[in-house]
Design a protein around this motif. Structure first.
Motif, PDB file in Angstrom:
ATOM      1  N   GLU A 150       1.049  -1.284   0.055  1.00 60.18           N
ATOM      2  CA  GLU A 150       0.095   0.076   0.063  1.00 60.18           C
ATOM      3  C   GLU A 150       0.876   1.324   0.010  1.00 60.18           C
ATOM      4  N   ARG A 151       1.946   1.317   0.867  1.00 54.48           N
ATOM      5  CA  ARG A 151       2.746   2.544   1.063  1.00 54.48           C
ATOM      6  C   ARG A 151       3.437   2.796  -0.396  1.00 54.48           C
ATOM      7  N   ILE A 152       3.933   1.651  -1.034  1.00 54.12           N
ATOM      8  CA  ILE A 152       4.856   2.024  -2.229  1.00 54.12           C
ATOM      9  C   ILE A 152       3.652   2.101  -3.432  1.00 54.12           C
ATOM     10  N   GLY A 153       2.519   1.995  -3.354  1.00 50.55           N
ATOM     11  CA  GLY A 153       1.649   2.253  -4.443  1.00 50.55           C
ATOM     12  C   GLY A 153       1.412   0.952  -5.219  1.00 50.55           C
ATOM     13  N   LEU A 154       1.933   0.055  -4.743  1.00 52.46           N
ATOM     14  CA  LEU A 154       1.518  -1.253  -5.665  1.00 52.46           C
ATOM     15  C   LEU A 154       0.356  -1.759  -5.278  1.00 52.46           C
ATOM     16  N   MET A 155      -0.426  -1.403  -4.205  1.00 56.90           N
ATOM     17  CA  MET A 155      -1.721  -2.078  -3.921  1.00 56.90           C
ATOM     18  C   MET A 155      -2.536  -0.834  -4.201  1.00 56.90           C
ATOM     19  N   PRO A 156      -3.794  -0.953  -5.001  1.00 52.16           N
ATOM     20  CA  PRO A 156      -4.593  -0.049  -4.946  1.00 52.16           C
ATOM     21  C   PRO A 156      -5.267   0.327  -3.839  1.00 52.16           C
ATOM     22  N   HIS A 157      -6.002   1.548  -3.633  1.00 51.45           N
ATOM     23  CA  HIS A 157      -6.703   2.085  -2.505  1.00 51.45           C
ATOM     24  C   HIS A 157      -7.428   0.920  -1.856  1.00 51.45           C
ATOM     25  N   VAL A 158      -7.035   0.722  -0.722  1.00 53.68           N
ATOM     26  CA  VAL A 158      -7.844  -0.331   0.368  1.00 53.68           C
ATOM     27  C   VAL A 158      -8.883   0.487   1.073  1.00 53.68           C
ATOM     28  N   ASP A 159     -10.085  -0.125   0.910  1.00 49.86           N
ATOM     29  CA  ASP A 159     -11.035   0.546   1.796  1.00 49.86           C
ATOM     30  C   ASP A 159     -10.939   0.307   3.362  1.00 49.86           C
ATOM     31  N   ARG A 160     -11.562   1.357   3.900  1.00 47.62           N
ATOM     32  CA  ARG A 160     -11.387   1.084   5.602  1.00 47.62           C
ATOM     33  C   ARG A 160     -12.863   0.901   6.122  1.00 47.62           C
ATOM     34  N   SER A 161     -12.896   0.108   7.265  1.00 44.79           N
ATOM     35  CA  SER A 161     -14.015   0.211   8.032  1.00 44.79           C
ATOM     36  C   SER A 161     -14.173   1.826   8.823  1.00 44.79           C
ATOM     37  N   HIS A 162     -15.578   1.707   9.278  1.00 38.86           N
ATOM     38  CA  HIS A 162     -15.906   2.792  10.138  1.00 38.86           C
ATOM     39  C   HIS A 162     -14.588   3.148  11.237  1.00 38.86           C
ATOM     40  N   THR A 163     -14.083   1.883  11.705  1.00 38.84           N
ATOM     41  CA  THR A 163     -13.224   1.929  12.589  1.00 38.84           C
ATOM     42  C   THR A 163     -11.914   2.126  12.434  1.00 38.84           C
ATOM     43  N   GLY A 164     -11.621   2.547  10.788  1.00 38.11           N
ATOM     44  CA  GLY A 164     -10.339   2.492  10.290  1.00 38.11           C
ATOM     45  C   GLY A 164      -9.533   1.212  10.020  1.00 38.11           C
ATOM     46  N   GLN A 165     -10.219   0.069  10.121  1.00 36.51           N
ATOM     47  CA  GLN A 165      -9.562  -1.213   9.833  1.00 36.51           C
ATOM     48  C   GLN A 165      -9.558  -1.298   8.195  1.00 36.51           C
ATOM     49  N   ARG A 166      -8.494  -1.730   7.556  1.00 36.11           N
ATOM     50  CA  ARG A 166      -8.214  -1.962   6.226  1.00 36.11           C
ATOM     51  C   ARG A 166      -9.504  -3.116   5.713  1.00 36.11           C
ATOM     52  N   ARG A 167     -10.099  -2.980   4.810  1.00 37.73           N
ATOM     53  CA  ARG A 167     -11.095  -4.056   4.396  1.00 37.73           C
ATOM     54  C   ARG A 167     -10.962  -4.277   2.949  1.00 37.73           C
ATOM     55  N   TYR A 168     -10.478  -5.483   2.642  1.00 38.29           N
ATOM     56  CA  TYR A 168      -9.911  -5.866   1.334  1.00 38.29           C
ATOM     57  C   TYR A 168     -11.234  -6.704   0.828  1.00 38.29           C
TER      58      TYR A 168
END
Length: 156
Positions: A50-68
């Motif tokens: 995610e940090r280097i731009g290899l992974m497209p935008h990953v959604d987040r839950s209302h608590t900020g958890q990544r949701r793939y």
């Protein structure tokens, strides 16, 4: 394998064919720990992608958890295949950027994948030559072992 479309109306999402046996049927939202279990990647690697731009935008839950999503998992399948080809990370990041830029980058994506394919074919040829050497050595030692066993039997 992803098939690149030649029509400008279809976007190449760069996902490998889905692996429904690896994920729950009908589900399209996964935590980072679930993705770790599905892919064998570490959470650190997923965050780095995610940090280097290899992974497209990953959604987040209302608590900020990544949701793939399943689409994210398909993308990770492709990234895994690209890693196996020996493609440099910089080229994988460039490929991801080109995908995000849209259909007008098909030509550049094609060239990048074609260059990688040529590299893979060269590596396969090297490995086939190496395998032939190993096969000759194995045959030599198998024959030598049989010859010794035969000679030992004659002495008895």
């Amino acid at each position: 394998m992803t098939v690149m479309e030649t029509t400008p109306t279809r976007t190449d999402y760069c996902g490998a064919p889905p692996h429904p046996h690896r994920r729950p049927e009908g589900q399209d939202s996964y935590t980072i720990s679930e993705v770790v279990a599905f892919t064998g990647l570490t959470a650190h690697t997923l965050r780095w992608y995610e940090r280097i731009g290899l992974m497209p935008h990953v959604d987040r839950s209302h608590t900020g958890q990544r949701r793939y999503s399943n689409r994210d998992l398909d993308w990770l399948d492709l990234v895994g295949k690209l890693r196996l080809t020996g493609m440099p990370v910089a080229d994988m990041v460039r490929y991801a950027e080109l995908v995000r830029e849209g259909d007008h980058t098909f030509g550049e994506r094609f060239e990048l994948l074609e260059a990688t394919r040529r590299d893979v074919l060269a590596r396969i040829a090297e490995l086939q030559d190496t395998l032939a050497v190993l096969d000759r050595k194995i045959s030599f030692y198998a024959d030598a072992g049989r010859a010794r066993a035969y000679e030992a039997e004659k002495v008895r």
